[in-house]
Design an enzyme around this catalytic site. Structure first.
Site, PDB file in Angstrom:
ATOM      1  N   ASP A  30       0.850  -1.195   0.000  1.00 48.91           N
ATOM      2  CA  ASP A  30       0.000   0.000   0.000  1.00 48.91           C
ATOM      3  C   ASP A  30       0.885   1.246   0.000  1.00 48.91           C
ATOM      4  O   ASP A  30       1.898   1.303   0.705  1.00 48.91           O
ATOM      5  CB  ASP A  30      -0.921   0.000   1.229  1.00 48.91           C
ATOM      6  CG  ASP A  30      -2.070   0.989   1.084  1.00 48.91           C
ATOM      7  OD1 ASP A  30      -3.223   0.544   0.964  1.00 48.91           O
ATOM      8  OD2 ASP A  30      -1.800   2.215   1.075  1.00 48.91           O
ATOM      9  N   ILE A  31       0.497   2.236  -0.793  1.00 41.70           N
ATOM     10  CA  ILE A  31       1.321   3.450  -0.929  1.00 41.70           C
ATOM     11  C   ILE A  31       1.297   4.297   0.351  1.00 41.70           C
ATOM     12  O   ILE A  31       2.205   5.096   0.586  1.00 41.70           O
ATOM     13  CB  ILE A  31       0.843   4.253  -2.168  1.00 41.70           C
ATOM     14  CG1 ILE A  31       1.952   5.103  -2.743  1.00 41.70           C
ATOM     15  CG2 ILE A  31      -0.405   5.070  -1.871  1.00 41.70           C
ATOM     16  CD1 ILE A  31       1.669   5.633  -4.144  1.00 41.70           C
ATOM     17  N   ASN A  86     -12.716  -2.726   2.826  1.00 42.34           N
ATOM     18  CA  ASN A  86     -13.505  -1.515   3.016  1.00 42.34           C
ATOM     19  C   ASN A  86     -14.563  -1.510   1.917  1.00 42.34           C
ATOM     20  O   ASN A  86     -14.229  -1.600   0.735  1.00 42.34           O
ATOM     21  CB  ASN A  86     -12.636  -0.266   2.914  1.00 42.34           C
ATOM     22  CG  ASN A  86     -11.683  -0.146   4.080  1.00 42.34           C
ATOM     23  OD1 ASN A  86     -12.030  -0.496   5.204  1.00 42.34           O
ATOM     24  ND2 ASN A  86     -10.472   0.328   3.824  1.00 42.34           N
ATOM     25  N   GLY A  92     -14.899   4.039   3.974  1.00 33.83           N
ATOM     26  CA  GLY A  92     -13.779   4.777   3.398  1.00 33.83           C
ATOM     27  C   GLY A  92     -13.203   4.168   2.133  1.00 33.83           C
ATOM     28  O   GLY A  92     -12.054   4.439   1.777  1.00 33.83           O
ATOM     29  N   GLN A  93     -14.000   3.348   1.440  1.00 33.37           N
ATOM     30  CA  GLN A  93     -13.490   2.761   0.184  1.00 33.37           C
ATOM     31  C   GLN A  93     -13.197   3.864  -0.822  1.00 33.37           C
ATOM     32  O   GLN A  93     -14.032   4.747  -1.049  1.00 33.37           O
ATOM     33  CB  GLN A  93     -14.525   1.785  -0.399  1.00 33.37           C
ATOM     34  CG  GLN A  93     -14.021   1.073  -1.649  1.00 33.37           C
ATOM     35  CD  GLN A  93     -15.069   0.142  -2.259  1.00 33.37           C
ATOM     36  OE1 GLN A  93     -16.220   0.113  -1.820  1.00 33.37           O
ATOM     37  NE2 GLN A  93     -14.667  -0.596  -3.269  1.00 33.37           N
ATOM     38  N   HIS A  99     -10.164  -5.244  -3.319  1.00 32.73           N
ATOM     39  CA  HIS A  99      -8.828  -5.435  -2.745  1.00 32.73           C
ATOM     40  C   HIS A  99      -8.947  -5.775  -1.273  1.00 32.73           C
ATOM     41  O   HIS A  99      -9.727  -5.187  -0.526  1.00 32.73           O
ATOM     42  CB  HIS A  99      -7.950  -4.193  -2.937  1.00 32.73           C
ATOM     43  CG  HIS A  99      -8.592  -2.912  -2.494  1.00 32.73           C
ATOM     44  ND1 HIS A  99      -9.543  -2.259  -3.241  1.00 32.73           N
ATOM     45  CD2 HIS A  99      -8.423  -2.183  -1.377  1.00 32.73           C
ATOM     46  CE1 HIS A  99      -9.934  -1.180  -2.601  1.00 32.73           C
ATOM     47  NE2 HIS A  99      -9.271  -1.103  -1.459  1.00 32.73           N
TER      48      HIS A  99
HETATM   49  P1  AMP Z   1      -9.680   1.492   0.179  1.00 35.08           P
HETATM   50  O1  AMP Z   1      -9.816   2.706   1.050  1.00 35.08           O
HETATM   51  O2  AMP Z   1     -10.080   0.224   0.869  1.00 35.08           O
HETATM   52  O3  AMP Z   1     -10.378   1.673  -1.153  1.00 35.08           O
HETATM   53  O4  AMP Z   1      -8.138   1.318  -0.067  1.00 35.08           O
HETATM   54  C1  AMP Z   1      -7.434   1.824  -1.156  1.00 35.08           C
HETATM   55  C2  AMP Z   1      -5.988   1.731  -0.776  1.00 35.08           C
HETATM   56  O5  AMP Z   1      -5.222   1.887  -1.941  1.00 35.08           O
HETATM   57  C3  AMP Z   1      -5.544   2.812   0.216  1.00 35.08           C
HETATM   58  O6  AMP Z   1      -5.034   2.177   1.381  1.00 35.08           O
HETATM   59  C4  AMP Z   1      -4.471   3.583  -0.559  1.00 35.08           C
HETATM   60  O7  AMP Z   1      -3.415   4.004   0.254  1.00 35.08           O
HETATM   61  C5  AMP Z   1      -4.043   2.566  -1.594  1.00 35.08           C
HETATM   62  N1  AMP Z   1      -3.497   3.124  -2.824  1.00 35.08           N
HETATM   63  C6  AMP Z   1      -4.002   4.140  -3.565  1.00 35.08           C
HETATM   64  N2  AMP Z   1      -3.239   4.353  -4.648  1.00 35.08           N
HETATM   65  C7  AMP Z   1      -2.228   3.450  -4.586  1.00 35.08           C
HETATM   66  C8  AMP Z   1      -1.091   3.160  -5.411  1.00 35.08           C
HETATM   67  N3  AMP Z   1      -0.834   3.854  -6.531  1.00 35.08           N
HETATM   68  N4  AMP Z   1      -0.241   2.186  -5.026  1.00 35.08           N
HETATM   69  C9  AMP Z   1      -0.484   1.473  -3.893  1.00 35.08           C
HETATM   70  N5  AMP Z   1      -1.533   1.686  -3.087  1.00 35.08           N
HETATM   71  C10 AMP Z   1      -2.387   2.662  -3.416  1.00 35.08           C
END
Ligand code: AMP
Ligand code: ZN
Length: 113
Positions: A30-31, A86, A92-93, A99
């Site tokens: 995760d970023i 999520n 907070g999705q 994922h």
């Molecule tokens: P969600 O809130 O469950 O939709 O999670 C989306 C997740 O994707 C969050 O934890 C973000 O930090 C992660 N995310 C968004 N963009 C990227 C990216 N380019 N590379 C890796 N993780 C990411």
């Protein structure tokens, strides 16, 4: 899906720190990590989220959980970890490609915030 962030990551069109890949699933760091281990496990098939999934996706969704367990074993998360979906705005999705979050490496609070 051409206009999906995680489809682009799976295709290698957007860089990621890959953790695992096979023909069905892809996992990457995760970023914005919320724990020492914070890995996202995604099916290669574009599924919007768990509430849009169908029975046809059941095996694939179960498989993603097994990939998470495998990564947790490799990371030696023997004190525990958490896997989370999520779903929707209250949770907070932000990304609409299914994922599974794998979080571990610290004490995780319950209930989650
Ligand atoms: P969600 O809130 O469950 O939709 O999670 C989306 C997740 O994707 C969050 O934890 C973000 O930090 C992660 N995310 C968004 N963009 C990227 C990216 N380019 N590379 C890796 N993780 C990411
Ligand atoms: Zn996608």
């Amino acid at each position: 899906m051409t206009d999906c962030l995680f489809c682009k990551i799976i295709a290698g069109n957007i860089p990621s720190k890959k953790v695992y890949e096979d023909d069905k699933a892809f996992a990457f760091e995760d970023i914005r990590p919320q724990a020492p281990t914070h890995v996202l496990i995604v099916p290669k098939k574009h599924i919007v989220d768990i509430k849009e999934a169908t029975e046809q996706d059941a095996e694939l969704i179960g498989y993603c959980n097994l990939v998470a367990a495998k990564i947790a074993r490799e990371r030696d998360l023997k004190h525990g970890y958490r896997t989370v979906y999520n779903v929707g705005p209250d949770a907070g999705q932000t990304v609409f490609h299914l994922h599974l979050h794998l979080l571990g490496g610290r004490q995780l609070h319950w209930p989650p915030g």
